[in-house]
Design a protein around this motif. Structure first.
Motif, PDB file in Angstrom:
ATOM      1  N   UNK A  97       1.565   7.909 -21.114  1.00 40.22           N
ATOM      2  CA  UNK A  97       1.063   6.535 -21.111  1.00 40.22           C
ATOM      3  C   UNK A  97       0.378   6.254 -19.780  1.00 40.22           C
ATOM      4  N   UNK A  98      -0.478   5.259 -19.802  1.00 38.44           N
ATOM      5  CA  UNK A  98      -1.145   4.826 -18.579  1.00 38.44           C
ATOM      6  C   UNK A  98      -0.492   3.550 -18.074  1.00 38.44           C
ATOM      7  N   UNK A  99      -1.279   2.766 -17.363  1.00 43.48           N
ATOM      8  CA  UNK A  99      -0.777   1.464 -16.932  1.00 43.48           C
ATOM      9  C   UNK A  99      -0.538   1.327 -15.444  1.00 43.48           C
ATOM     10  N   UNK A 100      -1.384   1.947 -14.596  1.00 42.44           N
ATOM     11  CA  UNK A 100      -1.196   1.751 -13.156  1.00 42.44           C
ATOM     12  C   UNK A 100      -2.539   1.790 -12.429  1.00 42.44           C
ATOM     13  N   UNK A 101      -2.618   1.013 -11.356  1.00 43.68           N
ATOM     14  CA  UNK A 101      -3.777   0.974 -10.474  1.00 43.68           C
ATOM     15  C   UNK A 101      -3.280   0.797  -9.040  1.00 43.68           C
ATOM     16  N   UNK A 102      -4.063   1.251  -8.087  1.00 48.85           N
ATOM     17  CA  UNK A 102      -3.653   1.096  -6.701  1.00 48.85           C
ATOM     18  C   UNK A 102      -4.836   1.113  -5.746  1.00 48.85           C
ATOM     19  N   UNK A 103      -4.580   0.653  -4.553  1.00 47.49           N
ATOM     20  CA  UNK A 103      -5.528   0.733  -3.444  1.00 47.49           C
ATOM     21  C   UNK A 103      -4.788   1.378  -2.275  1.00 47.49           C
ATOM     22  N   UNK A 104      -5.361   2.463  -1.775  1.00 51.76           N
ATOM     23  CA  UNK A 104      -4.696   3.208  -0.701  1.00 51.76           C
ATOM     24  C   UNK A 104      -5.626   3.301   0.513  1.00 51.76           C
ATOM     25  N   UNK A 105      -5.049   3.089   1.684  1.00 51.29           N
ATOM     26  CA  UNK A 105      -5.852   3.206   2.892  1.00 51.29           C
ATOM     27  C   UNK A 105      -6.222   4.660   3.125  1.00 51.29           C
ATOM     28  N   UNK A 106      -7.400   4.859   3.688  1.00 50.01           N
ATOM     29  CA  UNK A 106      -7.773   6.196   4.114  1.00 50.01           C
ATOM     30  C   UNK A 106      -6.913   6.575   5.310  1.00 50.01           C
ATOM     31  N   UNK A 107      -6.715   7.855   5.526  1.00 49.02           N
ATOM     32  CA  UNK A 107      -5.825   8.273   6.599  1.00 49.02           C
ATOM     33  C   UNK A 107      -6.317   7.764   7.948  1.00 49.02           C
ATOM     34  N   UNK A 108      -5.363   7.313   8.742  1.00 47.72           N
ATOM     35  CA  UNK A 108      -5.701   6.861  10.079  1.00 47.72           C
ATOM     36  C   UNK A 108      -6.198   8.035  10.915  1.00 47.72           C
ATOM     37  N   UNK A 109      -6.933   7.717  11.960  1.00 46.83           N
ATOM     38  CA  UNK A 109      -7.357   8.732  12.924  1.00 46.83           C
ATOM     39  C   UNK A 109      -6.171   9.001  13.845  1.00 46.83           C
ATOM     40  N   UNK A 110      -5.302   9.919  13.406  1.00 49.69           N
ATOM     41  CA  UNK A 110      -4.035  10.125  14.100  1.00 49.69           C
ATOM     42  C   UNK A 110      -2.945   9.365  13.367  1.00 49.69           C
ATOM     43  N   UNK A 111      -2.083   8.687  14.106  1.00 49.84           N
ATOM     44  CA  UNK A 111      -0.973   7.955  13.517  1.00 49.84           C
ATOM     45  C   UNK A 111      -0.993   6.515  14.019  1.00 49.84           C
ATOM     46  N   UNK A 112      -0.342   5.641  13.252  1.00 49.68           N
ATOM     47  CA  UNK A 112      -0.023   4.309  13.764  1.00 49.68           C
ATOM     48  C   UNK A 112       1.457   4.321  14.132  1.00 49.68           C
ATOM     49  N   UNK A 113       1.739   3.912  15.338  1.00 51.17           N
ATOM     50  CA  UNK A 113       3.109   3.907  15.838  1.00 51.17           C
ATOM     51  C   UNK A 113       3.691   2.506  15.686  1.00 51.17           C
ATOM     52  N   UNK A 114       4.624   2.344  14.750  1.00 50.48           N
ATOM     53  CA  UNK A 114       5.286   1.051  14.524  1.00 50.48           C
ATOM     54  C   UNK A 114       6.770   1.137  14.881  1.00 50.48           C
ATOM     55  N   UNK A 115       7.100   2.034  15.785  1.00 48.71           N
ATOM     56  CA  UNK A 115       8.501   2.238  16.141  1.00 48.71           C
ATOM     57  C   UNK A 115       9.114   0.994  16.776  1.00 48.71           C
ATOM     58  N   UNK A 116       8.301   0.146  17.389  1.00 50.83           N
ATOM     59  CA  UNK A 116       8.812  -1.060  18.047  1.00 50.83           C
ATOM     60  C   UNK A 116       9.043  -2.202  17.060  1.00 50.83           C
ATOM     61  N   UNK A 117       8.731  -1.986  15.778  1.00 50.39           N
ATOM     62  CA  UNK A 117       8.797  -3.063  14.786  1.00 50.39           C
ATOM     63  C   UNK A 117       9.802  -2.712  13.685  1.00 50.39           C
ATOM     64  N   UNK A 118      10.269  -3.741  12.990  1.00 50.15           N
ATOM     65  CA  UNK A 118      11.293  -3.507  11.969  1.00 50.15           C
ATOM     66  C   UNK A 118      10.931  -4.065  10.602  1.00 50.15           C
ATOM     67  N   UNK A 119       9.783  -4.748  10.478  1.00 48.29           N
ATOM     68  CA  UNK A 119       9.438  -5.439   9.236  1.00 48.29           C
ATOM     69  C   UNK A 119       7.939  -5.350   8.984  1.00 48.29           C
ATOM     70  N   UNK A 120       7.573  -5.182   7.711  1.00 45.70           N
ATOM     71  CA  UNK A 120       6.180  -5.297   7.286  1.00 45.70           C
ATOM     72  C   UNK A 120       6.009  -6.664   6.622  1.00 45.70           C
ATOM     73  N   UNK A 121       4.975  -7.395   7.026  1.00 43.76           N
ATOM     74  CA  UNK A 121       4.677  -8.706   6.455  1.00 43.76           C
ATOM     75  C   UNK A 121       3.294  -8.658   5.802  1.00 43.76           C
ATOM     76  N   UNK A 122       3.180  -9.261   4.613  1.00 41.41           N
ATOM     77  CA  UNK A 122       1.923  -9.294   3.879  1.00 41.41           C
ATOM     78  C   UNK A 122       1.654 -10.728   3.440  1.00 41.41           C
ATOM     79  N   UNK A 123       0.497 -11.259   3.759  1.00 42.11           N
ATOM     80  CA  UNK A 123       0.122 -12.591   3.288  1.00 42.11           C
ATOM     81  C   UNK A 123      -0.724 -12.413   2.029  1.00 42.11           C
TER      82      UNK A 123
END
Length: 229
Positions: A97-123
């Motif tokens: 069966x089908x039934x899915x769609x998504x949007x994915x970011x292209x790979x960052x140039x290197x990494x994003x370091x979020x070690x200092x953070x504990x939460x993702x927020x989306x508006x």
């Protein structure tokens, strides 16, 4: 005396700048933008996927356009499309069966370091469906047969027709393998983030959320990392 005061003031200013730099280096800002959908340039950072790659009939689009942000008109992203659970006739892919769609970011140039953070927020402003927020981190297995990034997922319920800030603690993201939660004792490494995605399925999700085939629409203002402690 005036020369002494000038030297003293210059030394004091230099010390203040050094202290300010050290404090910010030790204690990063309480929030950090990861993605901001306020420019059409943002489209270059994403690609779309759906079950149509495997013989399904779902479709998706991503655009940046003027919307009512709640504080006047501004640019924001619109991820929209149609979910179908049907499979195209003659498909050579073995999916039930089908039934899915998504949007994915292209790979960052290197990494994003979020070690200092504990939460993702989306508006977000949505349609009453639940969406899936995915974080991709560097692969923990370094072998030729295991090239995919690690993926960590959490459901996001988006109320219909009003802006909403969803906050997801990083420790609520579960390790997954090709969309299924895996029962292993693993901890995310937030210092080695490769990318993120938002996706939607016709079935499943949070109880009480809209489900089933049909149209979907999700408006996105920004995605941030927060330090809440």
């Amino acid at each position: 005396m005036s020369r002494f005061r000038a030297l003293w003031q210059a030394s004091l200013n230099a010390t203040k700048r050094a202290l300010a730099w050290n404090v910010e280096d030790i204690m990063p800002p309480s929030e950090k933008y990861v993605f901001n959908f306020n420019s059409k340039e943002e489209l270059k950072r994403w690609h779309l996927y759906s079950d149509s790659e495997y013989g399904g009939l779902s479709s998706a689009s991503l655009e940046i356009t003027n919307t009512d942000s709640g504080a006047g008109s501004q640019l924001s992203g619109i991820f929209s499309g149609n979910l179908s659970v049907d499979i195209s006739e003659g498909s050579t892919w073995r999916i039930s069966r089908g039934g899915f769609c998504g949007m994915r970011s292209k790979k960052f140039d290197g990494f994003i370091d979020l070690d200092a953070y504990d939460t993702i927020a989306l508006r977000l402003r949505g349609d009453g469906r639940s969406y899936i927020s995915t974080i991709y981190t560097e692969n923990w297995v370094n072998s030729p047969g295991q090239q995919e990034d690690n993926s960590w997922q959490a459901f996001v319920f988006v109320p219909k027709d009003r802006w909403h800030i969803a906050k997801i603690p990083l420790d609520q993201y579960l390790p997954t393998w090709r969309g299924s939660v895996i029962d292993v004792e693993l901890e995310m490494n937030p210092s080695r983030i490769m990318g993120m995605s938002l996706s939607v399925n016709a079935e499943g999700g949070i109880p009480g959320a809209k489900t089933g085939p049909g149209d979907f629409r999700l408006e996105i203002d920004w995605i941030k990392a927060l330090r809440t402690y």
